[in-house]
Write a protein that holds these residues in place. Structure first.
Motif, PDB file in Angstrom:
ATOM      1  N   ILE A   1       0.833  -1.195   0.000  1.00 59.91           N
ATOM      2  CA  ILE A   1       0.000   0.000   0.000  1.00 59.91           C
ATOM      3  C   ILE A   1       0.871   1.249   0.000  1.00 59.91           C
ATOM      4  CG2 ILE A   1      -1.813   1.264   1.234  1.00 59.91           C
ATOM      5  CD1 ILE A   1      -2.579  -1.380   2.577  1.00 59.91           C
ATOM      6  N   ASN A   2       0.553   2.165  -0.899  1.00 58.99           N
ATOM      7  CA  ASN A   2       1.226   3.466  -0.938  1.00 58.99           C
ATOM      8  C   ASN A   2       0.162   4.557  -0.969  1.00 58.99           C
ATOM      9  OD1 ASN A   2       4.214   2.747  -1.511  1.00 58.99           O
ATOM     10  ND2 ASN A   2       3.065   1.510  -2.970  1.00 58.99           N
ATOM     11  N   SER A   3       0.375   5.592  -0.174  1.00 62.67           N
ATOM     12  CA  SER A   3      -0.555   6.715  -0.147  1.00 62.67           C
ATOM     13  C   SER A   3       0.229   8.010  -0.294  1.00 62.67           C
ATOM     14  CB  SER A   3      -1.344   6.733   1.162  1.00 62.67           C
ATOM     15  OG  SER A   3      -2.411   7.652   1.090  1.00 62.67           O
ATOM     16  N   SER A   4      -0.304   8.933  -1.083  1.00 61.23           N
ATOM     17  CA  SER A   4       0.425  10.156  -1.416  1.00 61.23           C
ATOM     18  C   SER A   4       0.759  11.015  -0.196  1.00 61.23           C
ATOM     19  CB  SER A   4      -0.396  10.997  -2.410  1.00 61.23           C
ATOM     20  OG  SER A   4      -1.641  11.372  -1.836  1.00 61.23           O
ATOM     21  N   GLY A   5       0.012  10.866   0.880  1.00 64.86           N
ATOM     22  CA  GLY A   5       0.243  11.704   2.056  1.00 64.86           C
ATOM     23  C   GLY A   5       1.179  11.104   3.074  1.00 64.86           C
TER      24      GLY A   5
ATOM     25  N   ASN B   1       4.953   8.896   3.685  1.00 66.31           N
ATOM     26  CA  ASN B   1       6.205   8.373   3.150  1.00 66.31           C
ATOM     27  C   ASN B   1       6.654   7.097   3.849  1.00 66.31           C
ATOM     28  OD1 ASN B   1       6.519  10.535   1.309  1.00 66.31           O
ATOM     29  ND2 ASN B   1       7.343  11.829   2.946  1.00 66.31           N
ATOM     30  N   ASP B   2       5.943   6.708   4.907  1.00 65.90           N
ATOM     31  CA  ASP B   2       6.294   5.515   5.676  1.00 65.90           C
ATOM     32  C   ASP B   2       5.432   4.339   5.219  1.00 65.90           C
ATOM     33  OD1 ASP B   2       7.527   3.938   7.510  1.00 65.90           O
ATOM     34  OD2 ASP B   2       6.941   5.094   9.275  1.00 65.90           O
ATOM     35  N   THR B   3       5.723   3.155   5.757  1.00 66.30           N
ATOM     36  CA  THR B   3       4.894   1.993   5.448  1.00 66.30           C
ATOM     37  C   THR B   3       3.518   2.153   6.096  1.00 66.30           C
ATOM     38  OG1 THR B   3       5.787   0.805   7.361  1.00 66.30           O
ATOM     39  CG2 THR B   3       6.859   0.457   5.240  1.00 66.30           C
ATOM     40  N   ILE B   4       2.493   1.673   5.415  1.00 65.59           N
ATOM     41  CA  ILE B   4       1.124   1.780   5.907  1.00 65.59           C
ATOM     42  C   ILE B   4       0.524   0.385   5.966  1.00 65.59           C
ATOM     43  CG2 ILE B   4      -1.081   2.971   5.634  1.00 65.59           C
ATOM     44  CD1 ILE B   4       0.235   4.792   3.620  1.00 65.59           C
ATOM     45  N   GLY B   5      -0.338   0.167   6.954  1.00 66.65           N
ATOM     46  CA  GLY B   5      -0.953  -1.136   7.107  1.00 66.65           C
ATOM     47  C   GLY B   5      -0.022  -2.089   7.847  1.00 66.65           C
ATOM     48  N   TYR B   6      -0.376  -3.378   7.846  1.00 69.80           N
ATOM     49  CA  TYR B   6       0.466  -4.383   8.487  1.00 69.80           C
ATOM     50  C   TYR B   6       1.399  -4.957   7.427  1.00 69.80           C
ATOM     51  CZ  TYR B   6       1.850  -8.029  11.718  1.00 69.80           C
ATOM     52  OH  TYR B   6       2.585  -8.847  12.549  1.00 69.80           O
ATOM     53  N   TYR B   7       2.600  -4.396   7.365  1.00 67.88           N
ATOM     54  CA  TYR B   7       3.521  -4.623   6.250  1.00 67.88           C
ATOM     55  C   TYR B   7       3.910  -6.094   6.046  1.00 67.88           C
ATOM     56  CZ  TYR B   7       7.159  -3.527   2.878  1.00 67.88           C
ATOM     57  OH  TYR B   7       7.906  -3.454   1.742  1.00 67.88           O
ATOM     58  N   PRO B   8       4.166  -6.882   7.135  1.00 70.18           N
ATOM     59  CA  PRO B   8       4.531  -8.293   6.904  1.00 70.18           C
ATOM     60  C   PRO B   8       3.468  -9.060   6.126  1.00 70.18           C
ATOM     61  CG  PRO B   8       5.042  -7.652   9.152  1.00 70.18           C
ATOM     62  CD  PRO B   8       4.273  -6.508   8.555  1.00 70.18           C
ATOM     63  N   ASN B   9       2.187  -8.776   6.388  1.00 71.02           N
ATOM     64  CA  ASN B   9       1.132  -9.477   5.656  1.00 71.02           C
ATOM     65  C   ASN B   9       0.971  -8.943   4.236  1.00 71.02           C
ATOM     66  OD1 ASN B   9       0.595 -11.192   7.731  1.00 71.02           O
ATOM     67  ND2 ASN B   9      -1.286 -10.200   8.406  1.00 71.02           N
ATOM     68  N   GLU B  10       1.323  -7.686   4.007  1.00 67.08           N
ATOM     69  CA  GLU B  10       1.313  -7.154   2.644  1.00 67.08           C
ATOM     70  C   GLU B  10       2.353  -7.885   1.798  1.00 67.08           C
ATOM     71  OE1 GLU B  10       1.570  -2.864   2.472  1.00 67.08           O
ATOM     72  OE2 GLU B  10       0.437  -2.685   4.333  1.00 67.08           O
ATOM     73  N   GLU B  11       3.536  -8.096   2.361  1.00 65.68           N
ATOM     74  CA  GLU B  11       4.585  -8.831   1.649  1.00 65.68           C
ATOM     75  C   GLU B  11       4.171 -10.281   1.405  1.00 65.68           C
ATOM     76  OE1 GLU B  11       8.933  -7.058   2.441  1.00 65.68           O
ATOM     77  OE2 GLU B  11       8.064  -8.064   4.187  1.00 65.68           O
ATOM     78  N   ARG B  12       3.531 -10.878   2.402  1.00 64.53           N
ATOM     79  CA  ARG B  12       3.092 -12.260   2.267  1.00 64.53           C
ATOM     80  C   ARG B  12       2.063 -12.397   1.149  1.00 64.53           C
ATOM     81  NH1 ARG B  12       1.678 -12.839   7.170  1.00 64.53           N
ATOM     82  NH2 ARG B  12       3.770 -13.405   7.846  1.00 64.53           N
ATOM     83  N   LEU B  13       1.143 -11.437   1.045  1.00 61.03           N
ATOM     84  CA  LEU B  13       0.138 -11.475  -0.005  1.00 61.03           C
ATOM     85  C   LEU B  13       0.794 -11.370  -1.379  1.00 61.03           C
ATOM     86  CD1 LEU B  13      -2.858 -11.446  -0.850  1.00 61.03           C
ATOM     87  CD2 LEU B  13      -2.776  -8.962  -0.691  1.00 61.03           C
ATOM     88  N   HIS B  14       1.798 -10.524  -1.485  1.00 64.67           N
ATOM     89  CA  HIS B  14       2.514 -10.370  -2.757  1.00 64.67           C
ATOM     90  C   HIS B  14       3.124 -11.700  -3.215  1.00 64.67           C
ATOM     91  CE1 HIS B  14       5.218  -9.027  -5.829  1.00 64.67           C
ATOM     92  NE2 HIS B  14       6.281  -9.298  -5.105  1.00 64.67           N
TER      93      HIS B  14
END
Length: 307
Positions: free
Chosen positions: A152-156, A158-171
């Motif tokens: 997830i990236n949001s224009s407002g 610059n840091d990681t958003i959401g639960y990043y380990p599960n975002e990577e796992r989904l990828h």
């Protein structure tokens, strides 16, 4: 003193003593009743204006929040909602106003909110007090959000958003679930998936979006929610209750929500944007937790702070 006088005196003294005991009992009862009412209204005031707790039955926020957790919701941060009427019609969005809070909603806040689609994701936005969701905020009003390769990236932010380990796992899982309903795209535009979504502009109060075949589908439900009018696309043009419009100015703020259990959460990727009015409060801590199958108390989760 005569015998009659003595009997009369004793009788009066007995009556006075009885009345005194009766008054004492009445004072105790009235004190208990008043104390009970005070405790009740104090409890009610705390739940309305300050804090409330909710049990969590689902897995959509794992591992941050687990089934069996009872979460503590803080209403002072964003401000408590007050309803203008005490009766609620089925699925009708009630009139309400919000007390000024201590701050605005921030990235990664875990929010408690009324499910905007209690009748089903294919229906219009409606309201139910009984159907409550808990998700993490990953997109704020005015942001342009994109999910690229599951991240997830949001224009407002610059840091990681959401639960990043599960975002990577989904990828790494390479899922291809189609984004449905509020975020469905036109046939001439590539599909959005849980891995690839956006760019999506999240409306803020006063923001204006042009309306074409794409934006018509993206914002149809929230425009109907704001105007209570029918929006349709015909012959390359957009009509609001029969009147042609080329753009729309929003009157509310909206948010994009995601569950931490990223591959198993029905959130904004499926049902769309969350209207600000539906936000109930921010989760600060887990109040307590019990195993839903064994009933065992989880001491390691008692009053655990949310991250």
């Amino acid at each position: 003193m005569s015998c009659l006088s003595k009997l009369s005196f004793k009788k009066k003294r007995h009556i006075v003593k009885t009345l005194s005991v009766f008054k004492s009992v009445l004072n105790i009862i009235s004190t208990i009743i008043i104390t009970g009412f005070c405790i009740f209204f104090l409890y009610l005031g705390v739940r309305i204006f300050l804090f409330d707790q909710f049990p969590v039955p689902s897995y959509s926020m794992e591992p941050t929040i687990m089934p069996g957790d009872h979460i503590l919701m803080n209403k002072t941060l964003f401000g408590a909602r007050l309803y203008k009427q005490l009766t609620f019609k089925n699925n009708e969005i009630p009139d309400m106003y919000r007390i000024k809070g201590l701050r605005k909603i921030q990235y990664n806040d875990i929010l408690v909110f009324n499910n905007p689609y209690p009748r089903g994701m294919g229906k219009d936005i409606s309201f139910s007090l009984k159907k409550v969701y808990v998700k993490r905020c990953v997109g704020l009003p005015g942001d342009t959000l994109r999910i690229a390769n599951g991240i997830i990236n949001s224009s407002g932010c610059n840091d990681t958003i959401g639960y990043y380990p599960n975002e990577e796992r989904l990828h790494k899982m390479h899922l291809e679930d189609c984004i449905k309903h509020s975020l469905r795209r036109g046939m001439n535009i590539p599909r959005w998936t849980v891995l690839e979504l956006g760019p999506l502009f999240i409306p803020s109060m006063g923001s204006v979006v042009p309306l074409d075949s794409t934006n018509y589908l993206l914002y149809k439900k929230i425009i109907k929610y704001e105007t209570r009018k029918n929006l349709r696309y015909k012959g390359g043009k957009v009509y609001l209750d029969g009147n042609e419009i080329n753009s729309y100015r929003f009157t509310s703020n909206y948010y994009f929500m995601c569950g931490d259990n990223y591959s198993n959460s029905k959130d904004s990727r499926y049902w769309g944007l969350l209207p600000e009015k539906f936000i109930m409060g921010v989760v600060n801590r887990i109040l307590y937790s019990t195993d839903r199958y064994t009933g065992e108390f989880r001491f390691n989760r008692f009053f655990k702070k949310m991250k």
